[in-house]
Design an enzyme around this catalytic site. Structure first.
Site, PDB file in Angstrom:
ATOM      1  N   ASP A  11       0.858  -1.187   0.000  1.00 21.46           N
ATOM      2  CA  ASP A  11       0.000   0.000   0.000  1.00 21.46           C
ATOM      3  C   ASP A  11       0.891   1.234   0.000  1.00 21.46           C
ATOM      4  O   ASP A  11       2.091   1.161   0.264  1.00 21.46           O
ATOM      5  CB  ASP A  11      -0.913  -0.006   1.232  1.00 21.46           C
ATOM      6  CG  ASP A  11      -2.100   0.940   1.085  1.00 21.46           C
ATOM      7  OD1 ASP A  11      -2.326   1.430  -0.037  1.00 21.46           O
ATOM      8  OD2 ASP A  11      -2.791   1.190   2.092  1.00 21.46           O
ATOM      9  N   GLU A  52       1.857   4.129  -4.027  1.00 20.73           N
ATOM     10  CA  GLU A  52       1.361   2.758  -4.184  1.00 20.73           C
ATOM     11  C   GLU A  52       2.308   1.919  -5.038  1.00 20.73           C
ATOM     12  O   GLU A  52       2.598   0.760  -4.712  1.00 20.73           O
ATOM     13  CB  GLU A  52      -0.043   2.781  -4.785  1.00 20.73           C
ATOM     14  CG  GLU A  52      -1.096   3.292  -3.821  1.00 20.73           C
ATOM     15  CD  GLU A  52      -2.382   3.720  -4.508  1.00 20.73           C
ATOM     16  OE1 GLU A  52      -3.375   3.941  -3.789  1.00 20.73           O
ATOM     17  OE2 GLU A  52      -2.401   3.861  -5.752  1.00 20.73           O
ATOM     18  N   ASP A  76      -4.982  -2.770  -2.347  1.00 23.27           N
ATOM     19  CA  ASP A  76      -6.316  -2.165  -2.412  1.00 23.27           C
ATOM     20  C   ASP A  76      -6.354  -1.015  -3.414  1.00 23.27           C
ATOM     21  O   ASP A  76      -7.317  -0.262  -3.477  1.00 23.27           O
ATOM     22  CB  ASP A  76      -6.793  -1.705  -1.031  1.00 23.27           C
ATOM     23  CG  ASP A  76      -5.839  -0.730  -0.371  1.00 23.27           C
ATOM     24  OD1 ASP A  76      -5.501   0.282  -0.988  1.00 23.27           O
ATOM     25  OD2 ASP A  76      -5.436  -0.994   0.780  1.00 23.27           O
ATOM     26  N   ASP A 126      -1.274  -1.059   5.116  1.00 26.44           N
ATOM     27  CA  ASP A 126      -1.850   0.278   5.292  1.00 26.44           C
ATOM     28  C   ASP A 126      -1.254   0.949   6.524  1.00 26.44           C
ATOM     29  O   ASP A 126      -0.918   2.147   6.499  1.00 26.44           O
ATOM     30  CB  ASP A 126      -3.365   0.154   5.424  1.00 26.44           C
ATOM     31  CG  ASP A 126      -4.033   1.504   5.620  1.00 26.44           C
ATOM     32  OD1 ASP A 126      -4.054   2.295   4.662  1.00 26.44           O
ATOM     33  OD2 ASP A 126      -4.530   1.767   6.734  1.00 26.44           O
ATOM     34  N   HIS A 208       9.514  19.824 -37.597  1.00 26.64           N
ATOM     35  CA  HIS A 208      10.526  20.154 -38.606  1.00 26.64           C
ATOM     36  C   HIS A 208      10.027  21.236 -39.559  1.00 26.64           C
ATOM     37  O   HIS A 208       8.824  21.512 -39.668  1.00 26.64           O
ATOM     38  CB  HIS A 208      10.898  18.909 -39.411  1.00 26.64           C
ATOM     39  CG  HIS A 208       9.717  18.316 -40.141  1.00 26.64           C
ATOM     40  ND1 HIS A 208       9.215  18.842 -41.314  1.00 26.64           N
ATOM     41  CD2 HIS A 208       8.924  17.248 -39.848  1.00 26.64           C
ATOM     42  CE1 HIS A 208       8.183  18.132 -41.721  1.00 26.64           C
ATOM     43  NE2 HIS A 208       7.977  17.153 -40.837  1.00 26.64           N
ATOM     44  N   GLU A 284       7.974   9.798 -37.864  1.00 26.89           N
ATOM     45  CA  GLU A 284       6.579  10.042 -38.243  1.00 26.89           C
ATOM     46  C   GLU A 284       5.826   8.727 -38.433  1.00 26.89           C
ATOM     47  O   GLU A 284       6.429   7.664 -38.625  1.00 26.89           O
ATOM     48  CB  GLU A 284       6.542  10.874 -39.538  1.00 26.89           C
ATOM     49  CG  GLU A 284       5.155  11.193 -40.088  1.00 26.89           C
ATOM     50  CD  GLU A 284       4.253  11.965 -39.130  1.00 26.89           C
ATOM     51  OE1 GLU A 284       3.833  11.369 -38.114  1.00 26.89           O
ATOM     52  OE2 GLU A 284       3.954  13.135 -39.420  1.00 26.89           O
TER      53      GLU A 284
END
Length: 406
Positions: A11, A52, A76, A126, A208, A284
């Protein structure tokens, strides 16, 4: 010989999102519930999601140190579980390096299964995370809560190996562009508070200069079309503008095509000779059979394919590349630049499609953005990216420096 299986509970959180942050991770024997390892750390100011991910990474590292071959990881945080399972993509640029680090750790094990659990069944991790947050905020330590020893079966969210392990490899390889298909649309912290630009990686995005294809309105993808005479004038003006806008830029990173490398070289010279590096992921879009053709020619020759392409970023031109694919590699390039140049300014010379996709994601916009944004040749945009996922778009398609060019 049967490998060792362990259970990770992890957690993380912050007081303020972003705010003083910390994480907690517990490694258990899945049969007895015995605690084999604990990890907890204050990480300064960060978001909930960053904390987390740090908790998950700490748990995976501890499991590896214990010699585990299989891991059941329970959290969780639905966002982290879904992203690591491959069902939600990772839109937040700041989370991609953490997801990649976690994925590299996942790849070390024979099997890793991710599951979501309610917060009340993640109390030990936790409590460790809250203690770390308190320490980060300078709050006196609280009394320790006796950790539960009961190990309950999780509610399955993620699929088992080998699919998950393969997905982990993909995340580690690409830290891909992301759009959550459910849940949080974006994990970047929402705030009106001004952020110090000195702590961000600043990308100066430059398209460009013009080519003959630009002037003629032709699809110009992988073909190496040189700058036109007007394009060469444009890059001189753009180089001067970028040097004034970002005098402290430490590098210029360019698509490998000559219309970009020529633009990049002019900018690097104006910046005092900073290094130029080529990056293939900035090339590209591959327009396939449409390369070198005008929109009218494509409409006449491929009407159905054109409609499908305009309607979905997942559709590619015949023998070409979809915008989803371009977005993945553009996101990978941005993540790599943030990792390589923390708190620095980098000039990125690329093309219409990659730059539009980077701006789309920075603005958390939809795909319609791609058809509504116009990017001029030699236009300049600026995006700031913070390690905790914060993003600020400071400039889009500036062209005032081109006004004197006929």
């Amino acid at each position: 010989m049967t490998g060792r299986v362990v259970l990770i509970e992890a957690d993380g959180g912050s007081r303020g999102n972003p705010g003083p942050a910390g994480y907690g991770a517990v490694v258990r024997d899945p049969q007895t519930g015995e605690v084999l390892a604990e990890r907890s750390e204050s990480i300064g100011v960060a978001t909930n999601n960053v904390a987390e991910y740090r908790g998950l990474i700490a748990g995976l590292e501890a499991a590896a140190e214990l010699g585990a071959t299989e891991v059941d990881a329970r959290m969780d945080s639905k966002l982290v579980v879904e992203q690591m399972s491959g069902r939600w993509q990772i839109k937040n640029v700041g989370l991609r390096p953490l997801a990649a680090q976690a994925a590299e750790l996942v790849a070390r094990f024979a099997a890793v299964r991710f599951s979501w659990v309610p917060r009340e069944r993640n109390k030990h991790a936790d409590a460790l995370a809250n203690a770390a947050m308190d320490a980060a905020a300078g709050v006196p330590a609280r009394a320790t809560v006796e950790p539960p020893r009961i190990v309950e079966p999780p509610r399955e969210v993620a699929g088992p190996d080998p699919a998950l392990r393969d997905r982990a490899g993909e995340v580690a390889a690409s830290a891909a562009d992301a759009r959550a298909t459910g849940g949080d649309a974006s994990t970047a912290p929402a705030s009106w508070e001004p952020r110090p630009s000195l702590t961000a990686t600043r990308l100066v995005l430059v398209r460009h200069g013009e080519t003959e294809y630009t002037e003629q309105g032709r699809y110009s993808g992988r073909g190496d079309v040189a700058l036109s005479a007007r394009g060469r004038e444009q890059i001189r003006a753009t180089a001067a503008r970028v040097a004034a806008l970002a005098p402290g830029a430490v590098a210029v990173v360019s698509s490998p095509l000559s219309r970009c490398t020529a633009t990049a070289a002019a900018i690097a010279e104006a910046l005092g000779g900073v290094p130029v590096r080529r990056e293939d992921d900035l090339i590209e879009c591959d327009f396939g059979a449409w390369e070198g053709r005008t929109f009218a020619e494509v409409r006449a020759g491929w009407p159905g394919e054109l409609d499908a392409w305009l309607a979905s970023t997942a559709v590619a031109p015949p023998d070409g590349e979809s915008f989803v694919q371009v977005a993945e590699r553009a996101g990978r390039a941005v993540a790599a630049l943030c990792a390589a140049y923390p708190r620095e300014t980098v000039v990125v010379v690329s093309h219409v499609s990659p730059i539009k996709l980077v701006l789309r994601d920075a603005l958390a916009a939809g795909d319609a953005f791609l058809h509504r944004l116009y990017l001029d040749a030699a236009g300049v945009s600026v995006v700031d990216l913070w390690p905790d996922g914060g993003v600020a778009v400071r400039l889009v398609n500036e062209t005032a420096h081109l006004s004197a060019i006929a």
